[in-house]
Scaffold this motif. Structure first.
Motif, PDB file in Angstrom:
ATOM      1  N   SER A 187      48.154  50.239  47.504  1.00  0.00           N
ATOM      2  CA  SER A 187      46.348  50.089  46.578  1.00  0.00           C
ATOM      3  C   SER A 187      45.571  50.258  45.796  1.00  0.00           C
ATOM      4  O   SER A 187      45.668  51.405  45.739  1.00  0.00           O
ATOM      5  CB  SER A 187      45.592  49.036  48.761  1.00  0.00           C
ATOM      6  OG  SER A 187      44.485  48.724  48.026  1.00  0.00           O
ATOM      7  N   THR A 189      42.768  48.842  44.603  1.00  0.00           N
ATOM      8  CA  THR A 189      41.556  48.085  45.430  1.00  0.00           C
ATOM      9  C   THR A 189      40.456  48.950  46.271  1.00  0.00           C
ATOM     10  O   THR A 189      41.565  49.875  46.904  1.00  0.00           O
ATOM     11  CB  THR A 189      41.312  46.947  46.152  1.00  0.00           C
ATOM     12  OG1 THR A 189      39.715  45.942  46.347  1.00  0.00           O
ATOM     13  CG2 THR A 189      41.941  46.682  47.134  1.00  0.00           C
ATOM     14  N   THR A 191      38.348  47.145  48.050  1.00  0.00           N
ATOM     15  CA  THR A 191      37.225  46.647  49.196  1.00  0.00           C
ATOM     16  C   THR A 191      38.132  46.337  50.723  1.00  0.00           C
ATOM     17  O   THR A 191      39.660  46.443  50.608  1.00  0.00           O
ATOM     18  CB  THR A 191      37.245  45.047  48.362  1.00  0.00           C
ATOM     19  OG1 THR A 191      38.464  44.669  48.809  1.00  0.00           O
ATOM     20  CG2 THR A 191      36.562  45.126  47.339  1.00  0.00           C
ATOM     21  N   GLU A 193      38.342  43.815  52.306  1.00  0.00           N
ATOM     22  CA  GLU A 193      39.381  42.482  52.840  1.00  0.00           C
ATOM     23  C   GLU A 193      40.639  42.161  51.768  1.00  0.00           C
ATOM     24  O   GLU A 193      41.579  42.585  52.518  1.00  0.00           O
ATOM     25  CB  GLU A 193      38.685  41.285  52.380  1.00  0.00           C
ATOM     26  CG  GLU A 193      37.471  41.087  53.190  1.00  0.00           C
ATOM     27  CD  GLU A 193      36.352  41.532  53.629  1.00  0.00           C
ATOM     28  OE1 GLU A 193      35.172  41.440  53.632  1.00  0.00           O
ATOM     29  OE2 GLU A 193      36.364  42.646  52.139  1.00  0.00           O
ATOM     30  N   ASP A 194      41.020  43.213  50.789  1.00  0.00           N
ATOM     31  CA  ASP A 194      41.958  43.348  50.184  1.00  0.00           C
ATOM     32  C   ASP A 194      42.468  44.224  50.771  1.00  0.00           C
ATOM     33  O   ASP A 194      44.058  44.061  50.755  1.00  0.00           O
ATOM     34  CB  ASP A 194      41.880  43.397  48.396  1.00  0.00           C
ATOM     35  CG  ASP A 194      40.299  42.184  47.720  1.00  0.00           C
ATOM     36  OD1 ASP A 194      41.213  41.015  48.286  1.00  0.00           O
ATOM     37  OD2 ASP A 194      40.263  42.247  46.795  1.00  0.00           O
ATOM     38  N   ASN A 195      42.378  45.475  51.394  1.00  0.00           N
ATOM     39  CA  ASN A 195      42.784  46.395  51.846  1.00  0.00           C
ATOM     40  C   ASN A 195      43.714  45.644  53.435  1.00  0.00           C
ATOM     41  O   ASN A 195      44.945  46.674  53.310  1.00  0.00           O
ATOM     42  CB  ASN A 195      42.116  47.490  51.991  1.00  0.00           C
ATOM     43  CG  ASN A 195      42.334  48.705  50.335  1.00  0.00           C
ATOM     44  OD1 ASN A 195      43.500  48.978  49.804  1.00  0.00           O
ATOM     45  ND2 ASN A 195      41.034  49.284  50.065  1.00  0.00           N
ATOM     46  N   PHE A 198      46.311  43.460  52.215  1.00  0.00           N
ATOM     47  CA  PHE A 198      47.785  44.103  51.098  1.00  0.00           C
ATOM     48  C   PHE A 198      48.187  44.487  52.437  1.00  0.00           C
ATOM     49  O   PHE A 198      49.764  45.438  52.402  1.00  0.00           O
ATOM     50  CB  PHE A 198      46.907  45.485  50.486  1.00  0.00           C
ATOM     51  CG  PHE A 198      48.180  46.916  49.904  1.00  0.00           C
ATOM     52  CD1 PHE A 198      48.662  46.566  49.161  1.00  0.00           C
ATOM     53  CD2 PHE A 198      48.448  47.786  50.319  1.00  0.00           C
ATOM     54  CE1 PHE A 198      49.773  47.308  48.326  1.00  0.00           C
ATOM     55  CE2 PHE A 198      48.857  49.192  50.060  1.00  0.00           C
ATOM     56  CZ  PHE A 198      49.372  48.368  49.357  1.00  0.00           C
TER      57      PHE A 198
END
Length: 293
Positions: A187, A189, A191, A193-195, A198
């Motif tokens: 990953s 990022t 953040t 939420e993004d992780n 992912f």
């Protein structure tokens, strides 16, 4: 109708300079589940020693089914040696090998997992090949698999964590563990939420929960995010708060599809545990209702 959950992994003693405290994340989860009206069974192993007998009595007193806790005649009951420096900061030595490193596969624990509504396990109990192979065998039998990632150096590898996530229906991590695991798997990022998205896509895990200490938690389920910002309490210690959080979250999810209510209930229980000393204080329904209001 009561739900049935089997918890797998370490039961042990945290040995501090002045006292010893019964512990092990799966054991803490099983005790809290039982207190919340879920029939909990514990698969683990103790040594043929006084520490093992004492630990078994504590678990029995909490009404958790101990019939699947094995006895090891070679290795001692697990211990974590806790040292405190002059500033009170702790360092931990998880004794290896311990009895819980050699949990054997049996017909009885296969049957229990096969019949249970959910199977809860962590990553620490995979540090030895015997318990690891038992876990992998039991995962093939489980209907609903909840993986509580607890990274303890040097007893983990990112590759095996991913393998266990691939096999799971539900993964729980704290925010630090999420960042470490997601970035190790590629990953870019930072953040939450993004992780979460992912990891969900990478491991095909539909439900992921991230705890954020005093700042609550984020639950991702059915392609939606559910949040709670936590509850203000005076913290006595944080031992076992995350384990009680997971037990409370699971107890609600097993009984309802209201994920928002589940994450709020879990944060309330986790906060109440943090406001008390020790991992398994008695928490009443009245206290839970009061903090939720």
């Amino acid at each position: 109708m009561n739900k049935n959950v089997v918890c797998f992994g370490e039961v042990l003693w945290d040995v501090l300079p002045t006292e010893k405290i019964a512990g092990g994340a799966p054991m803490n989860v099983s005790i809290r589940l039982q207190s919340l009206g879920i029939n909990a069974k514990m698969i683990s192993k103790i040594g043929n020693d006084e520490l093992g007998k004492e630990l078994l009595n504590i678990i029995k007193e909490k009404n958790v089914d101990t019939s699947l806790i094995q006895t090891d005649f070679t290795h001692s009951t697990g211990e974590v040696l806790v040292k405190l420096d002059a500033k009170g900061s702790a360092t931990y030595t998880i004794v290896y090998p311990s009895a819980w490193d050699s949990i054997l596969i049996t017909k009885e624990n296969i049957d229990a997992v096969r019949e249970a509504d959910a199977f809860v396990f962590g990553s620490l109990a995979s540090r030895n090949t015997i318990s690891r192979n038992t876990l992998l065998t039991l995962l093939k039998e489980a209907k609903y698999k909840i993986f509580d990632i607890n990274i303890r150096s040097p007893f983990y590898s990112i590759e095996f964590l991913k393998e266990l996530m691939d096999l799971s229906d539900f993964v729980k991590l704290n925010d630090d563990e999420l960042l470490k695991v997601a970035q190790a798997l590629g990953s870019k990022t930072d953040t939450i939420e993004d992780n979460i998205l992912f990891l969900s896509k990478l491991t095909n895990t539909r439900t992921i929960c991230i705890t954020k200490g005093k700042d609550g938690a984020i639950l991702y389920a059915e392609n939606q995010f559910y949040r709670n910002k936590g509850f203000a309490v005076t913290v006595a210690d944080t031992i076992g708060a995350g384990d009680s959080f997971l037990a409370a979250l699971l107890s609600e999810i097993l009984h309802t599809n209201d994920y928002q209510k589940a994450v709020e209930f879990a944060c309330a229980v986790g906060a109440l545990v943090a406001s008390c000393n020790g991992a398994n204080p008695v928490i009443t329904n009245k206290e839970i209702e009061s903090i939720l209001q």
